[in-house]
Enzyme design. Structure first.
Site, PDB file in Angstrom:
ATOM      1  N   ASP A 164      -7.032  -7.186  -8.438  1.00 28.30           N
ATOM      2  CA  ASP A 164      -7.406  -6.719  -7.104  1.00 28.30           C
ATOM      3  C   ASP A 164      -7.718  -7.907  -6.173  1.00 28.30           C
ATOM      4  O   ASP A 164      -8.393  -8.852  -6.577  1.00 28.30           O
ATOM      5  CB  ASP A 164      -8.668  -5.854  -7.255  1.00 28.30           C
ATOM      6  CG  ASP A 164      -9.014  -5.082  -6.016  1.00 28.30           C
ATOM      7  OD1 ASP A 164      -8.189  -4.279  -5.575  1.00 28.30           O
ATOM      8  OD2 ASP A 164     -10.135  -5.270  -5.485  1.00 28.30           O
TER       9      ASP A 164
ATOM     10  N   GLU B 287      -2.424  -8.426  -6.306  1.00 27.35           N
ATOM     11  CA  GLU B 287      -2.413  -7.940  -4.932  1.00 27.35           C
ATOM     12  C   GLU B 287      -2.607  -9.140  -4.013  1.00 27.35           C
ATOM     13  O   GLU B 287      -3.717  -9.661  -3.882  1.00 27.35           O
ATOM     14  CB  GLU B 287      -3.552  -6.932  -4.727  1.00 27.35           C
ATOM     15  CG  GLU B 287      -3.544  -6.319  -3.352  1.00 27.35           C
ATOM     16  CD  GLU B 287      -4.840  -5.600  -2.989  1.00 27.35           C
ATOM     17  OE1 GLU B 287      -4.784  -4.736  -2.095  1.00 27.35           O
ATOM     18  OE2 GLU B 287      -5.900  -5.899  -3.566  1.00 27.35           O
TER      19      GLU B 287
HETATM   20  C1  NOJ Z   1      -8.099  -3.464  -2.904  1.00 27.93           C
HETATM   21  C2  NOJ Z   1      -7.876  -2.067  -3.360  1.00 27.93           C
HETATM   22  O1  NOJ Z   1      -6.499  -1.798  -3.387  1.00 27.93           O
HETATM   23  C3  NOJ Z   1      -8.616  -1.149  -2.412  1.00 27.93           C
HETATM   24  O2  NOJ Z   1      -8.360   0.193  -2.703  1.00 27.93           O
HETATM   25  C4  NOJ Z   1     -10.087  -1.459  -2.479  1.00 27.93           C
HETATM   26  O3  NOJ Z   1     -10.783  -0.687  -1.513  1.00 27.93           O
HETATM   27  C5  NOJ Z   1     -10.351  -2.925  -2.206  1.00 27.93           C
HETATM   28  N1  NOJ Z   1      -9.500  -3.778  -2.965  1.00 27.93           N
HETATM   29  C6  NOJ Z   1     -11.781  -3.285  -2.525  1.00 27.93           C
HETATM   30  O4  NOJ Z   1     -11.948  -3.278  -3.922  1.00 27.93           O
END
Ligand code: NOJ
Length: 546
Positions: free
Chosen positions: A205, A248
């Site tokens: 993430d 990501e």
């Molecule tokens: C990225 C995630 O895809 C999202 O859903 C989340 O709110 C944020 N990171 C914070 O963890």
């Protein structure tokens, strides 16, 4: 090409399917999806052709960010089951040959995490330096806010600690301090724990935020945070040689490349990065009925280093972000696919799913998935896409696209036998609700979207050239057509028509015969090596060189 080559680097020809255990299938009738329910659906996922499941966070959480706010990294949220249920599910998935990866959310914790609660008590707490504190917020505290609807600063004052703490996301998600070696050890321990339980890796993430050490007093201890990412990857490799990190990273291509590794030709940091740029330019191309913006992105997109791969998607669990388009381009996509303010989010994205954005036009929906499976990269599906689920705008923010899976046309769409008031989200009604869109009906209909998805996934697995080959964008002189070829010990040529009318693009190829991978039709090329391919409105053809 020899299929044996695809087994080691399994991620290159994987079909990744992202789901939230909470909204997928309720096995005990309490209204929450759970691991028992999910285990019962493994055969469905296997029949679809999924080779790797990505589980969104399933750890204990106050659920203020749908589980991305974690209070314990080492167990399962009791609403979703027990560790025992998790292991039973893993065992069932492994038996069907399906790998599992999970979200690794270690940029931050929930503010309810015992580490943060202890850290707040002051510098004497062993956890105080696990977070990033300052006496005063820095001058740029308002720069780069991710959720502008809820937050006004990246720094919030904690009355107990009498200091400000950093939070890249919501204020209830304090950032961990990765410049602190104890935090880095703990993150490795978390990964090691889940790898022992059978995971094949992680979706990492918010990677750029995780690596950011600005604001931390310990920053000089970690002069290049990418060394840390490389260390994590090396640790992963030592514990499980073919495990992956799918990151990501929503940055321009040139900056994203740094997250694969240091440019020495080997992907020794992230194994895969999501192609956010290609996704956004694809929607611009769709909005314009002109393949140009996507072709341009594919031409610009750097090749990942050896063993690395791009991960492609047309929808994920967040807002459909359009942040890398210009304001005018974004407006074009808004006008085409989400003109109402309520369909938009954070001024940069859409909270709709594909079928409603495409006005229910099956030709456009099917073409989009043909693009997903045939463009170079590992396709990542978000649950429900395979049957054409849409959003429910009555749900708050991003939850609009995270409604329960639609299994049949019965109560609660077959997701749960509980009272509707106990479900994690609304069940959409109308033309995309479970009465019209559900797994059970589509499994019995050879013309359904689900059948189309299975067919595409089969063909994608039959054509590893798409993932492994060197790709070239071909000229056709037809602006609405994207044509590309992938070459490696064999060639596959793919065409997509972005226009609402028939087109007959002409291709020049150094081959004599092509076979349509879907229909089996053979096309012989003229002596001048030219061939005209007929494409229906929003049509697609996958052609293998014979
Ligand atoms: C990225 C995630 O895809 C999202 O859903 C989340 O709110 C944020 N990171 C914070 O963890």
């Amino acid at each position: 090409m020899e299929l044996t080559r695809t087994a080691d680097l399994w991620w290159k020809t994987a079909i990744v399917y992202c789901l939230d255990v909470e909204t997928f299938s309720d096995g005990n009738g309490d209204g929450h999806g759970d691991f028992r329910g999910l285990a019962q659906r493994v055969d469905y996922l296997d029949r679809l052709g999924v080779t790797c499941l990505w589980l969104m966070p399933f750890y204990p959480s106050p659920d203020r960010d749908d589980g991305y706010d974690i209070t314990d990294f080492y167990t399962v949220d009791p609403r979703l089951g027990t560790l025992g249920d998790f292991v039973e599910f893993m065992r069932t998935a492994r038996d069907r040959g399906i790998r599992v990866i999970a979200d690794l959310v270690v940029n931050h914790t929930s503010d309810q995490h015992p580490w943060f609660q202890s850290a707040r008590t002051g510098p004497d707490s062993p956890y105080h330096d696990w977070y990033v504190w300052q006496d005063k917020p820095p001058p740029d505290a308002e720069k780069g806010i991710v959720f502008p609807d809820k937050e006004t600063s990246l720094w919030t004052y904690d009355r107990k600690a009498r200091k400000y703490y950093l939070h890249r996301f919501y204020k209830h998600q304090p950032d961990l301090n990765v410049a602190n070696p104890a935090v880095r050890d703990e993150i490795a321990r978390i990964m090691g724990f889940w790898l022992e339980l059978g995971l094949s890796g992680f979706r990492v993430d918010g990677v750029p935020f995780l690596l950011e050490t600005g604001g931390s007093d310990d920053a000089e201890l970690l002069p290049d945070p990418h060394d840390y990412l490389a260390d994590l990857r090396a640790f992963l490799g030592r514990r499980c040689g073919d495990a992956v990190m799918l990151g990501e990273v929503n940055l321009p291509y040139s900056e994203t490349m740094r997250f694969f590794g240091d440019g020495d030709g080997v992907a020794d940091e992230l194994t895969m990065c999501f192609d956010f740029i290609g996704m956004q330019r694809m929607y611009l191309a769709l909005a314009r009925g002109d393949a140009g913006p996507l072709a341009e992105a594919l031409r610009e997109r750097p090749l990942p280093p050896r063993d690395g791969h791009w991960a492609t998607f047309v929808r994920n669990h967040d807002e459909l972000t359009l942040d890398k388009l210009t304001d005018d381009e974004r407006q074009e996509v808004f006008d085409a696919f989400g003109p109402d303010k309520d369909m938009q989010l954070y001024d940069r994205g859409l909270r709709r799913r594909v079928p409603s954005m495409m006005g229910g036009d099956q030709r456009r929906i099917r073409q989009l998935y043909s693009l997903l499976y045939s463009l170079p990269g590992c396709p990542v599906l978000f649950y429900g896409e395979e049957i054409g689920m849409a959003e429910d705008l009555s749900a708050e923010g991003r939850l609009a696209v995270r409604t329960p899976m639609q299994w049949d046309s019965g109560p609660n769409g077959g997701f749960s036998t509980a009272d509707p008031a106990d479900l994690p989200g609304p069940i959409p009604d109308g033309e995309f609700g479970p009465s019209h869109v559900n797994v059970r009906d589509q499994e019995r209909d050879p013309d359904s979207l689900l059948a189309w998805m299975r067919k595409l996934i089969d063909r994608y697995r039959e054509c590893p050239e798409l993932a492994w080959g060197e790709y070239t964008i071909l000229d056709t002189a037809e602006p609405s057509v994207l044509a590309h070829r992938c070459d490696i010990e064999g060639t596959v040529v793919v065409l997509h028509n972005f226009a609402d009318h028939d087109v007959k693009p002409e291709l020049e190829l150094d081959v004599t015969e092509l076979e349509d991978v879907v229909t089996g039709e053979r096309i012989t090329l003229a002596d001048n090596k030219k061939v005209t391919v007929e494409l229906e409105p929003y049509g697609c053809r996958w052609l293998r060189v014979v």
